[in-house]
Design an enzyme around this catalytic site. Structure first.
Site, short mmCIF file in Angstrom:
data_model
loop_
_atom_site.label_atom_id
_atom_site.label_comp_id
_atom_site.label_asym_id
_atom_site.label_seq_id
_atom_site.Cartn_x
_atom_site.Cartn_y
_atom_site.Cartn_z
N ARG A 161 -39.40 -14.10 27.81
CA ARG A 161 -39.69 -13.88 26.40
C ARG A 161 -41.22 -13.85 26.25
NH1 ARG A 161 -34.85 -14.20 23.72
NH2 ARG A 161 -33.29 -15.61 24.57
N THR A 215 -27.47 -7.52 24.18
CA THR A 215 -27.50 -8.72 23.37
C THR A 215 -26.14 -9.39 23.39
OG1 THR A 215 -27.30 -9.47 21.09
CG2 THR A 215 -27.28 -7.13 21.41
N ILE A 216 -26.12 -10.60 23.83
CA ILE A 216 -24.84 -11.30 23.86
C ILE A 216 -24.37 -11.61 22.45
CG2 ILE A 216 -25.73 -13.64 24.04
CD1 ILE A 216 -23.49 -13.78 26.33
N ASP A 217 -25.31 -11.71 21.51
CA ASP A 217 -24.95 -12.05 20.13
C ASP A 217 -24.34 -10.86 19.39
OD1 ASP A 217 -26.06 -14.45 20.71
OD2 ASP A 217 -27.81 -14.25 19.41
N MET A 374 -23.06 -20.95 30.04
CA MET A 374 -21.99 -20.51 30.95
C MET A 374 -21.43 -19.16 30.54
SD MET A 374 -19.98 -24.01 31.57
CE MET A 374 -18.78 -23.24 32.61
N ILE A 375 -21.44 -18.88 29.22
CA ILE A 375 -20.80 -17.63 28.81
C ILE A 375 -21.72 -16.42 29.01
CG2 ILE A 375 -19.28 -18.78 27.14
CD1 ILE A 375 -20.96 -17.40 24.94
N1 LIG Z 1 -42.03 -6.85 17.29
C1 LIG Z 1 -42.24 -6.82 18.60
N2 LIG Z 1 -43.19 -6.00 19.13
C2 LIG Z 1 -43.41 -5.96 20.45
N3 LIG Z 1 -42.72 -6.71 21.36
C3 LIG Z 1 -41.78 -7.54 20.91
C4 LIG Z 1 -41.48 -7.64 19.51
N4 LIG Z 1 -40.49 -8.56 19.36
C5 LIG Z 1 -40.20 -9.00 20.61
N5 LIG Z 1 -40.95 -8.38 21.53
C6 LIG Z 1 -40.91 -8.62 22.98
O1 LIG Z 1 -39.62 -8.27 23.47
C7 LIG Z 1 -39.24 -9.18 24.50
C8 LIG Z 1 -37.87 -9.74 24.21
O2 LIG Z 1 -37.79 -10.27 22.89
P1 LIG Z 1 -36.86 -11.51 22.54
O3 LIG Z 1 -37.24 -12.69 23.38
O4 LIG Z 1 -36.85 -11.69 21.09
O5 LIG Z 1 -35.42 -11.11 23.10
P2 LIG Z 1 -34.44 -9.96 22.68
O6 LIG Z 1 -34.84 -8.70 23.32
O7 LIG Z 1 -34.31 -9.93 21.20
O8 LIG Z 1 -33.12 -10.44 23.38
P3 LIG Z 1 -32.14 -11.64 22.92
O9 LIG Z 1 -32.63 -12.16 21.60
O10 LIG Z 1 -30.82 -10.98 22.83
O11 LIG Z 1 -32.22 -12.61 24.01
C9 LIG Z 1 -40.30 -10.25 24.59
O12 LIG Z 1 -41.08 -10.00 25.75
C10 LIG Z 1 -41.10 -10.08 23.30
O13 LIG Z 1 -42.48 -10.37 23.48
O1 LIG Z 2 -32.52 -20.48 25.63
P1 LIG Z 2 -32.88 -19.04 25.64
O2 LIG Z 2 -32.92 -18.43 26.98
O3 LIG Z 2 -34.08 -18.71 24.84
O4 LIG Z 2 -31.70 -18.25 24.95
C1 LIG Z 2 -30.99 -18.72 23.84
C2 LIG Z 2 -30.74 -17.60 22.87
O5 LIG Z 2 -30.43 -16.41 23.51
C3 LIG Z 2 -29.34 -15.78 22.89
O6 LIG Z 2 -28.26 -15.86 23.76
C4 LIG Z 2 -29.64 -14.34 22.63
O7 LIG Z 2 -29.86 -13.73 23.88
C5 LIG Z 2 -29.08 -16.56 21.62
O8 LIG Z 2 -27.75 -16.60 21.26
C6 LIG Z 2 -29.64 -17.89 21.96
O9 LIG Z 2 -30.13 -18.55 20.84
#
Ligand SMILES: Nc1ncnc2c1ncn2[C@@H]1O[C@H](COP(=O)(O)OP(=O)(O)OP(=O)(O)O)[C@@H](O)[C@H]1O
Ligand SMILES: O=P(O)(O)OC[C@H]1O[C@](O)(CO)[C@@H](O)[C@@H]1O
Ligand SMILES: [Mg+2]
Length: 505
Positions: A161, A215-217, A374-375
């Site tokens: 992240r 996205t698992i959600d 786990m899921i």
């Molecule tokens: N508005 C944005 N502009 C540029 N990069 C972004 C933005 N929002 C998130 N990112 C980048 O995207 C990557 C993933 O974002 P995030 O951690 O929110 O997970 P996600 O892709 O939403 O997946 P999930 O929430 O399902 O785990 C990160 O490296 C974060 O810095």
């Molecule tokens: O603990 P982490 O790796 O940030 O992930 C938890 C989050 O990731 C998600 O599974 C989305 O990928 C959310 O449901 C949960 O809040």
């Protein structure tokens, strides 16, 4: 150069195509080439294997006789002409955000599709998410190196992240001569991909930027559902079964299971519907309360007296406002800026125990199961494997055909290319005024948590419901069948009032 304007094409009968960008939009006189698939015996014999240039897929399948035909997306698939020669392609794959079953399958199928369908031999893996573009070395991916990875959970590339530095990422794309980028991730990742696309376009690079929604959600809009979702729901059954066995074995036994779902309760809702052992499902979209008439404690008391045991499934994002009331600590964020939620599972388990201990009405035994990671750490199941394969193949066909700035996604059972802005503009939520939530309520018989209100509140809340219904009806997203997609649900991101549930839909 400003942001890319949406490419919207209209036609008779209210037809709208929300098209995706193409490399030729900003690079003039690009040469085209014969698609190597035309010489591939597996595909060349299949009549109409190639997608017609006018093929589009409707977002709405339920239409009225005189209603407009509505928004369409470009149908995914191979084109007769491609914009890259096989040996010209330098592809890169990256996975970002949290884990999800099927990530490795998508990586495998991207590599294999590029290799076997288009003769592309240069595919790089970017390690550790976005920051891997500028902070890590790349790894070489080949059909041999990815051959068995779909049998493993997680991502062989690693993920992270935060760390999205657009300029550094695009510098790295440019320096390494990458001309196709496949970016696998959730809503945040797709936002990041959109920004990368804009910068690539601003620099005039011949580089297709492609998103693959993960996205698992299941919180990504437009698409039918996200890959890995079915696997997660299946895996959640094991936790629910365990909670049920524990609850059944004790007098007044209660099993509490916390499932993922930050803002969207799809996993909890579908796991509940699949299991049939759940007596109460709590999700972020449907506020609940504990005390008093119509509250959770009253329902638990009733259910235990009727049945001797019960199972509660709670999504991680449910009831966060109640936790905030009892715990005023400041909101924390993860590296991507997502709010870190408080542990609602522990909180609700503790609250239920304390309530029944204080009331001394029923001696309860409560077991709390948290299968959160786990899921999502398991390999994808068979149906998700097929889904991941089609997604990856569609993504590759689009990039080879010169499309860019799109997310590859399933819409009404067809693979499509969706412009980034449609994916990032809102979040997919369970709509509690939809039939699916009504089906859940009728299967669990849980309360709808509608408070008795004063007449003033009634009027205020009725008005807010009308607004919801307007959104709902204008989008016409009623879910008709239990087996239909979980993602095809009206876009409501405003907080939903407690009167949000209305019968007769
Ligand atoms: N508005 C944005 N502009 C540029 N990069 C972004 C933005 N929002 C998130 N990112 C980048 O995207 C990557 C993933 O974002 P995030 O951690 O929110 O997970 P996600 O892709 O939403 O997946 P999930 O929430 O399902 O785990 C990160 O490296 C974060 O810095
Ligand atoms: O603990 P982490 O790796 O940030 O992930 C938890 C989050 O990731 C998600 O599974 C989305 O990928 C959310 O449901 C949960 O809040
Ligand atoms: Mg996210």
């Amino acid at each position: 150069m400003g942001l890319t304007e949406p490419k919207v094409v209209t036609g008779p009968g209210g037809y709208v195509l929300e098209d995706v960008p193409h490399l030729s939009d900003y690079i003039p006189n690009l040469p085209t080439y014969h698609n190597p698939l035309q010489d591939n015996p597996a595909y060349s014999v299949v009549k109409q294997y190639f997608v017609h240039v006018d093929d589009t897929v409707p977002q709405k399948v339920v239409v009225h006789k005189d209603g407009p035909r509505g928004v369409h997306f470009r149908r995914a698939g191979p084109r007769q002409k491609v914009y890259f020669e096989s040996d010209e392609v330098q592809a890169a794959i990256v996975t970002c955000g949290g884990l999800c079953p099927g990530l490795n399958t998508v990586i495998r199928e991207l590599v294999c599709s590029l290799h076997h369908m288009y003769g592309v031999t240069r595919v790089l893996g970017i390690e550790g998410g976005y920051r891997g573009f500028y902070a890590r070395n790349t790894i070489t991916l080949s059909p041999a190196s990815v051959n068995n990875i779909h049998k493993r959970g997680g991502t062989i590339l690693g993920t992270s992240r935060g760390g999205h530095d657009t300029n550094k990422i695009v510098d790295s794309i440019q320096d390494r001569g990458i001309n196709q980028v496949y970016i696998i991730g959730g809503d945040g990742t797709q936002r990041g991909a959109s920004v990368i696309f804009e910068e690539v376009r601003r620099r005039g690079l011949k580089c297709s930027v492609v998103g693959i929604p993960k996205t698992i959600d299941n919180d990504i809009p437009i698409i039918d559902k996200s890959f890995g979702f079915d696997t997660a729901v299946e895996e959640a059954q094991r936790a629910i079964n365990a909670a049920h066995v524990e609850a059944e074995s004790f007098e007044n036994g209660i099993g509490v299971v916390k499932l993922m779902g930050r803002y969207s309760g799809f996993i909890a809702m579908h796991s509940t519907l699949a299991s049939r052992d759940v007596d109460c499902c709590l999700i972020p979209e449907s506020p609940f309360y504990l005390e008093g008439p119509g509250g959770l404690y009253e329902y638990i008391d009733k259910r235990l007296k009727e049945n001797g045991h019960m199972v509660i499934v709670i999504a991680e994002g449910a009831g966060q406002e109640l936790l905030s009331e009892s715990n005023q600590s400041a909101k924390k964020q993860d590296a991507s800026g997502n709010t870190l939620l408080k542990d609602v599972g522990l909180w609700i388990s503790q609250s239920i125990k304390e309530h029944f201990a204080k009331e001394k009405t029923l001696p309860i035994t409560l077991k709390y199961i948290d299968p959160t990671y786990m899921i999502r750490a398991v390999p994808s199941n068979a149906s998700d494997n097929v889904y991941c394969t089609l997604l990856a193949q569609s993504a590759v066909h689009g990039a080879m055909a010169g499309y860019t700035g799109y997310t590859s996604g399933l819409v009404n059972g067809r693979q499509t290319y969706i412009p980034f802005y449609r994916i990032t503009e809102r979040q997919n939520n369970v709509v509690i005024t939809d039939r699916m939530w009504a089906r859940l309520l009728s299967s669990t018989n849980q309360p709808s948590f509608m408070e008795v209100k004063s007449s003033d509140e009634d009027i205020k809340e009725e008005n807010s419901f009308d607004q919801l219904e307007d959104v709902h009806c204008s989008e016409d997203h009623l879910v008709d069948d239990i087996s239909s997609n979980p993602g095809f649900i009206a876009p409501i991101t405003v907080p939903i009032s407690r009167t949000g549930l209305k019968s007769g839909i």
